[in-house]
Scaffold this active site. Structure first.
Site, PDB file in Angstrom:
ATOM      1  N   LYS A 208     -72.378 -76.741 -63.168  1.00 34.85           N
ATOM      2  CA  LYS A 208     -73.052 -75.910 -62.166  1.00 34.85           C
ATOM      3  C   LYS A 208     -73.644 -74.641 -62.810  1.00 34.85           C
ATOM      4  O   LYS A 208     -73.447 -74.383 -63.992  1.00 34.85           O
ATOM      5  CB  LYS A 208     -72.065 -75.532 -61.060  1.00 34.85           C
ATOM      6  CG  LYS A 208     -71.418 -76.753 -60.374  1.00 34.85           C
ATOM      7  CD  LYS A 208     -72.416 -77.507 -59.553  1.00 34.85           C
ATOM      8  CE  LYS A 208     -71.840 -78.542 -58.596  1.00 34.85           C
ATOM      9  NZ  LYS A 208     -70.773 -79.388 -59.063  1.00 34.85           N
TER      10      LYS A 208
HETATM   11  C1  LIG Z   1     -72.174 -81.007 -53.207  1.00 29.29           C
HETATM   12  C2  LIG Z   1     -70.825 -80.854 -53.858  1.00 29.29           C
HETATM   13  N1  LIG Z   1     -69.784 -80.468 -53.105  1.00 29.29           N
HETATM   14  C3  LIG Z   1     -68.565 -80.292 -53.630  1.00 29.29           C
HETATM   15  C4  LIG Z   1     -68.312 -80.511 -54.973  1.00 29.29           C
HETATM   16  C5  LIG Z   1     -66.933 -80.343 -55.517  1.00 29.29           C
HETATM   17  O1  LIG Z   1     -66.886 -79.300 -56.451  1.00 29.29           O
HETATM   18  P1  LIG Z   1     -65.801 -79.299 -57.632  1.00 29.29           P
HETATM   19  O2  LIG Z   1     -66.232 -80.306 -58.656  1.00 29.29           O
HETATM   20  O3  LIG Z   1     -65.834 -77.892 -58.152  1.00 29.29           O
HETATM   21  O4  LIG Z   1     -64.481 -79.656 -57.027  1.00 29.29           O
HETATM   22  C6  LIG Z   1     -69.366 -80.913 -55.801  1.00 29.29           C
HETATM   23  C7  LIG Z   1     -69.135 -81.155 -57.218  1.00 29.29           C
HETATM   24  O5  LIG Z   1     -69.875 -81.792 -57.915  1.00 29.29           O
HETATM   25  C8  LIG Z   1     -70.654 -81.091 -55.232  1.00 29.29           C
HETATM   26  O6  LIG Z   1     -71.684 -81.487 -55.985  1.00 29.29           O
END
Ligand SMILES: Cc1ncc(COP(=O)(O)O)c(C=O)c1O
Length: 388
Positions: free
Chosen positions: A174
């Site tokens: 990210k």
């Molecule tokens: C749209 C979206 N929501 C939630 C998440 C979850 O984030 P994390 O990987 O930090 O748990 C992601 C991760 O890729 C995502 O792309």
């Protein structure tokens, strides 16, 4: 480095410092940091006290966690279709589902700012107010994005009045990478307190119920004392991650500017190479500033007589990584079985998916990298070959 030398590796002062910096950057009244975007989504569901009998609405075109968070607390998931040209929640589809919810089981809507582009939050929030449901927007792709409303007022994602909570991820892929990490912003102080409580096992030192145990004979709080009223988790961020995040926040504007320039270049080159629109980037809504976590194109593969997997293989042979975001969640066996969902149920999402390919997008790309990617795309699709 100073964090590593300090007395605190976790639960120290870097956490509130990062939270303040994030809130300030986004114009949010409260920010609560946690261990991942998934944890942030789960915390949001807990803070809303959602559980069995409740439902949330989201789109099939997102990462699994946006839907899974409802299941973590025993709530159910309803999907609504996207607009195939943007990948964003269709407001009309949302309205239809809300109108249909006679029993009023739907308690929250989770729009996703897919690829980094803000969804139509003012319209979604208006509907949410009408049906008295909560808006939790998933901005894991979209930190630093903003949009303007009909009156040209600018709202930063995560700091706008059109959501009750906004969720971010700081996963390595990210914009702000701190190993793992997440955050929730909210303008509602009670939600912020609940998020903090659930982030740390439900442990609290305020609003205590057992004063007989809590206080010494002089009425002073015993230093070791805490109470647990609700079941929480360990979703804490470490001070090391928070310090990294705070320094990365200072780079955000720069990185977004670069991503927007690269996206512009992609758009121009793709329009030139495929003037008939058989390959086109996702459409951008008016009056938005895109965070371009991803650069997704739509390819009409059947026109070129080539399969997507073949295109990806050929890109890989040329040293270029591509990806597909995302397999529509309603087709995942878990959700398909649970809700009896099948291909054809969300045609726009499925059309989007059948044509989607994510091209490389990160601030370190150069102009010549972009030209090379588009040139390869042309070679692969039009001439069925890779140029080396
Ligand atoms: C749209 C979206 N929501 C939630 C998440 C979850 O984030 P994390 O990987 O930090 O748990 C992601 C991760 O890729 C995502 O792309």
């Amino acid at each position: 480095m100073s964090v590593l030398r300090s007395d605190w590796l976790t639960q120290g002062p870097s956490i509130p410092a990062f939270e303040r910096a994030l809130a300030e950057k986004l114009g949010a009244s409260n920010a609560v940091a946690c261990s991942s975007g998934t944890a942030a989504l789960h915390l949001a569901m807990l803070a809303l006290d959602l559980g069995p009998g409740d439902e949330i609405v989201t789109t099939p075109i997102t990462f699994l966690a946006t839907a899974n968070c409802a299941r973590f607390v025993g709530a159910e998931v309803r999907f609504v279709d996207v607009d195939a040209e943007t990948g964003l929640m269709s407001v009309e589809a949302l309205q239809a589902v809300l109108e249909d919810d006679i029993e009023r089981n739907i308690k929250a809507v989770l729009p996703v700012h897919f690829a980094g582009q803000p969804a139509d939050l003012p319209a979604i929030y208006e509907l949410a107010m009408e049906y008295e449901i909560t808006v939790v927007d998933d901005a894991c792709h979209a930190i630093g994005s903003w949009y303007k409303d009909e009156d040209n007022r600018k709202f930063i994602t995560g700091g706008s009045p059109h959501a009750d909570m906004t969720v971010f991820s700081f996963h390595p892929v990210k914009h702000i990478a701190m190993g793992e990490g997440g955050a929730i912003t909210t303008r509602v102080p009670e939600l912020a307190s609940r998020l903090k409580l659930y982030r740390n096992h439900g442990m609290r030192k305020d609003n205590l119920l057992r004063c007989d145990l809590a206080l010494d004979s002089e009425g002073v709080l015993n230093p070791w004392y805490y109470e647990m009223h609700e079941l929480g988790f360990n979703y804490r961020l470490t001070d090391i991650q928070a310090a990294l995040g705070k320094s990365q926040l200072t780079q955000l504007d720069n990185s977004l500017e670069k991503r927007n320039k690269l996206a512009e270049l992609y758009r121009e080159s793709i329009a030139e190479a495929f003037p008939d629109g058989s390959v086109r980037p996702l459409a951008v809504r008016p009056k938005v500033y895109h965070a371009y976590h991803l650069f997704v194109i739509q390819i009409e593969f059947d026109k070129f007589g080539v399969e997507r997997s073949e295109v990806m293989k050929r890109f890989r042979a040329a040293g270029i990584g591509t990806q597909v975001h995302y397999i529509p969640i309603h087709l995942q066996p878990y959700y398909a079985n649970r809700y009896n969902l099948k291909p054809g149920d969300f045609p726009q999402s499925e059309q989007y998916y059948s044509r989607a390919l994510s091209l490389p997008m990160y601030p370190g790309l150069t102009e010549s990298d972009i030209f090379r990617v588009v040139e390869q795309l042309e070679q692969i699709l039009k001439h069925n070959k890779v140029s080396v």
